[in-house]
Design a protein around this motif. Structure first.
Motif, PDB file in Angstrom:
ATOM      1  N   HIS A 113       0.810  -1.225   0.000  1.00  0.00           N
ATOM      2  CA  HIS A 113       0.000   0.000   0.000  1.00  0.00           C
ATOM      3  C   HIS A 113       0.842   1.274   0.000  1.00  0.00           C
ATOM      4  N   ASN A 114       2.132   1.131   0.230  1.00  0.00           N
ATOM      5  CA  ASN A 114       2.964   2.329   0.314  1.00  0.00           C
ATOM      6  C   ASN A 114       3.236   2.959  -1.038  1.00  0.00           C
ATOM      7  N   LYS A 115       3.327   2.131  -2.060  1.00  0.00           N
ATOM      8  CA  LYS A 115       3.649   2.702  -3.375  1.00  0.00           C
ATOM      9  C   LYS A 115       2.504   2.448  -4.335  1.00  0.00           C
ATOM     10  N   LEU A 116       1.378   3.021  -3.972  1.00  0.00           N
ATOM     11  CA  LEU A 116       0.162   2.782  -4.731  1.00  0.00           C
ATOM     12  C   LEU A 116      -0.593   4.090  -4.934  1.00  0.00           C
ATOM     13  N   THR A 117      -0.838   4.414  -6.213  1.00  0.00           N
ATOM     14  CA  THR A 117      -1.688   5.563  -6.504  1.00  0.00           C
ATOM     15  C   THR A 117      -3.115   5.087  -6.680  1.00  0.00           C
ATOM     16  N   TYR A 118      -3.245   3.974  -7.390  1.00  0.00           N
ATOM     17  CA  TYR A 118      -4.572   3.396  -7.565  1.00  0.00           C
ATOM     18  C   TYR A 118      -4.482   1.890  -7.373  1.00  0.00           C
ATOM     19  N   LEU A 119      -5.584   1.319  -6.923  1.00  0.00           N
ATOM     20  CA  LEU A 119      -5.646  -0.124  -6.710  1.00  0.00           C
ATOM     21  C   LEU A 119      -6.325  -0.746  -7.923  1.00  0.00           C
ATOM     22  N   SER A 120      -5.711  -1.762  -8.471  1.00  0.00           N
ATOM     23  CA  SER A 120      -6.325  -2.397  -9.633  1.00  0.00           C
ATOM     24  C   SER A 120      -6.029  -3.884  -9.638  1.00  0.00           C
ATOM     25  N   TRP A 121      -6.962  -4.655 -10.105  1.00  0.00           N
ATOM     26  CA  TRP A 121      -6.745  -6.084 -10.252  1.00  0.00           C
ATOM     27  C   TRP A 121      -7.566  -6.582 -11.430  1.00  0.00           C
ATOM     28  N   ASN A 122      -7.151  -7.718 -11.939  1.00  0.00           N
ATOM     29  CA  ASN A 122      -7.811  -8.257 -13.123  1.00  0.00           C
ATOM     30  C   ASN A 122      -8.553  -9.541 -12.772  1.00  0.00           C
ATOM     31  N   ASP A 123      -9.629  -9.763 -13.483  1.00  0.00           N
ATOM     32  CA  ASP A 123     -10.283 -11.054 -13.443  1.00  0.00           C
ATOM     33  C   ASP A 123     -10.169 -11.611 -14.854  1.00  0.00           C
ATOM     34  N   LEU A 124      -9.170 -12.435 -15.057  1.00  0.00           N
ATOM     35  CA  LEU A 124      -8.862 -12.864 -16.420  1.00  0.00           C
ATOM     36  C   LEU A 124      -9.914 -13.821 -16.981  1.00  0.00           C
ATOM     37  N   SER A 160       4.076   5.867 -19.825  1.00  0.00           N
ATOM     38  CA  SER A 160       5.331   5.162 -20.071  1.00  0.00           C
ATOM     39  C   SER A 160       5.115   4.106 -21.140  1.00  0.00           C
ATOM     40  N   LEU A 161       6.235   3.745 -21.775  1.00  0.00           N
ATOM     41  CA  LEU A 161       6.182   2.671 -22.763  1.00  0.00           C
ATOM     42  C   LEU A 161       6.175   1.344 -22.009  1.00  0.00           C
ATOM     43  N   SER A 162       5.132   0.559 -22.220  1.00  0.00           N
ATOM     44  CA  SER A 162       5.082  -0.727 -21.517  1.00  0.00           C
ATOM     45  C   SER A 162       4.159  -1.673 -22.259  1.00  0.00           C
ATOM     46  N   GLU A 163       4.117  -2.908 -21.770  1.00  0.00           N
ATOM     47  CA  GLU A 163       3.176  -3.861 -22.356  1.00  0.00           C
ATOM     48  C   GLU A 163       1.771  -3.405 -21.999  1.00  0.00           C
ATOM     49  N   ILE A 164       0.956  -3.217 -23.006  1.00  0.00           N
ATOM     50  CA  ILE A 164      -0.327  -2.575 -22.749  1.00  0.00           C
ATOM     51  C   ILE A 164      -1.503  -3.510 -23.059  1.00  0.00           C
ATOM     52  N   ALA A 165      -2.630  -3.134 -22.479  1.00  0.00           N
ATOM     53  CA  ALA A 165      -3.899  -3.807 -22.740  1.00  0.00           C
ATOM     54  C   ALA A 165      -4.893  -2.723 -23.135  1.00  0.00           C
ATOM     55  N   TYR A 166      -5.944  -3.145 -23.812  1.00  0.00           N
ATOM     56  CA  TYR A 166      -6.986  -2.186 -24.147  1.00  0.00           C
ATOM     57  C   TYR A 166      -8.066  -2.299 -23.076  1.00  0.00           C
ATOM     58  N   CYS A 190      -1.278   0.063 -19.067  1.00  0.00           N
ATOM     59  CA  CYS A 190      -0.347  -1.007 -18.700  1.00  0.00           C
ATOM     60  C   CYS A 190      -1.122  -2.272 -18.339  1.00  0.00           C
ATOM     61  N   SER A 191      -0.672  -3.417 -18.834  1.00  0.00           N
ATOM     62  CA  SER A 191      -1.284  -4.691 -18.426  1.00  0.00           C
ATOM     63  C   SER A 191      -1.053  -4.917 -16.945  1.00  0.00           C
ATOM     64  N   ASP A 192       0.120  -4.539 -16.502  1.00  0.00           N
ATOM     65  CA  ASP A 192       0.514  -4.776 -15.118  1.00  0.00           C
ATOM     66  C   ASP A 192       0.378  -3.468 -14.336  1.00  0.00           C
ATOM     67  N   SER A 193      -0.656  -3.380 -13.514  1.00  0.00           N
ATOM     68  CA  SER A 193      -0.869  -2.111 -12.817  1.00  0.00           C
ATOM     69  C   SER A 193       0.172  -1.883 -11.720  1.00  0.00           C
ATOM     70  N   GLY A 194       0.867  -2.940 -11.305  1.00  0.00           N
ATOM     71  CA  GLY A 194       1.978  -2.757 -10.360  1.00  0.00           C
ATOM     72  C   GLY A 194       3.080  -1.920 -11.003  1.00  0.00           C
ATOM     73  N   LYS A 198       4.412   2.223 -10.487  1.00  0.00           N
ATOM     74  CA  LYS A 198       5.806   2.660 -10.307  1.00  0.00           C
ATOM     75  C   LYS A 198       6.144   3.842 -11.206  1.00  0.00           C
ATOM     76  N   ASN A 199       5.336   4.037 -12.255  1.00  0.00           N
ATOM     77  CA  ASN A 199       5.656   5.075 -13.239  1.00  0.00           C
ATOM     78  C   ASN A 199       4.729   6.282 -13.225  1.00  0.00           C
ATOM     79  N   ILE A 200       3.561   6.113 -12.672  1.00  0.00           N
ATOM     80  CA  ILE A 200       2.564   7.194 -12.724  1.00  0.00           C
ATOM     81  C   ILE A 200       3.084   8.445 -12.004  1.00  0.00           C
ATOM     82  N   THR A 201       2.963   9.604 -12.666  1.00  0.00           N
ATOM     83  CA  THR A 201       3.429  10.839 -12.031  1.00  0.00           C
ATOM     84  C   THR A 201       2.287  11.822 -11.751  1.00  0.00           C
ATOM     85  N   ASN A 202       1.104  11.532 -12.231  1.00  0.00           N
ATOM     86  CA  ASN A 202      -0.053  12.323 -11.815  1.00  0.00           C
ATOM     87  C   ASN A 202      -1.346  11.559 -12.086  1.00  0.00           C
ATOM     88  N   GLY A 203      -2.386  11.907 -11.355  1.00  0.00           N
ATOM     89  CA  GLY A 203      -3.634  11.152 -11.439  1.00  0.00           C
ATOM     90  C   GLY A 203      -4.669  11.786 -12.357  1.00  0.00           C
TER      91      GLY A 203
END
Ligand SMILES: [Zn+2]
Length: 216
Positions: A113-124, A160-166, A190-194, A198-203
């Protein structure tokens, strides 16, 4: 003792400014150019936290730092002022998504929870992504359709440039009287919200998309 006052995205922003300074320093530019870069970074950081106290400004002041080691120590020190993401219970999450009777919940105990701007999880299984974020002082959540692309591109949330999802989500618009009117909004994230956290600089983007989706 100063209370915690730095949000995760602000911490990332400060780290990016330091990376820019270090990069400039490596290029052996004239001292005046490096000094201007440091001034600019400092000004941007001071602007980052509105109504900051003198004590907070002193903590954030990087103008006297010289060596890589000093910058590392500075980052470690400001990390101790990180505001954790608010504690949230499974019950609260269920309330945010009342229509989803089979809501898959995140593993809250194993999320830093210390390095979290938003909480996100997937249900694949159902190709869904859930995003929980504080907007106007209130924790809110949106449910999105989630389609992995296995490609790299720029994420709309963290830029940031990363592996992305729509992802796409339904807008419950208030602008029309037609109850069947639905609009969908979507973008690449980003596919991986973790990694995204780490990269988000504003909400800004998150706030805009959630407000539009929930009609706030
Ligand atoms: Zn991202």
């Amino acid at each position: 003792m100063t209370d915690k006052f730095i949000k995760n995205e602000q911490f990332n922003f400060i780290k990016k400014q330091i990376a820019i300074i270090k990069d400039t320093a490596k290029k052996n530019v004239p001292p005046s150019i490096l000094a201007a870069e440091i001034d600019l970074a400092n000004a941007k950081i001071m602007d980052l936290i509105p109504n900051s106290s003198l004590e907070q400004q002193e903590i954030l002041d990087l103008s006297r730092l010289k060596t890589d080691e000093e910058y590392e120590q500075f980052i470690d020190r400001i990390a101790s002022f990180l505001l954790p993401f608010p504690k949230i219970t499974e019950q609260q999450l269920k309330k945010m998504f009342p229509k989803n009777k089979k809501l898959k919940l995140p593993d809250l105990a194993n999320i830093d929870h210390n390095k979290l701007t938003y909480l996100s999880w997937n249900d694949l299984r159902s190709n869904k992504k859930f995003i929980v974020y504080e907007v106007d002082g209130k924790m809110v959540g949106i449910e999105c359709k989630f389609t992995p692309t296995n490609k790299k591109n720029i994420c709309s949330i963290c830029n940031s440039l990363s592996e992305i999802a729509y992802f796409s989500t339904i807008v419950k618009t208030k602008k029309t009287k037609n109850p069947d009117y639905y609009k969908s909004i979507g973008n690449l994230i980003c596919s991986d919200s973790g990694e995204c956290n780490k990269n988000i600089t504003n909400g800004e983007y998150l706030t805009a998309v959630i407000k539009e989706s929930l009609g706030m």
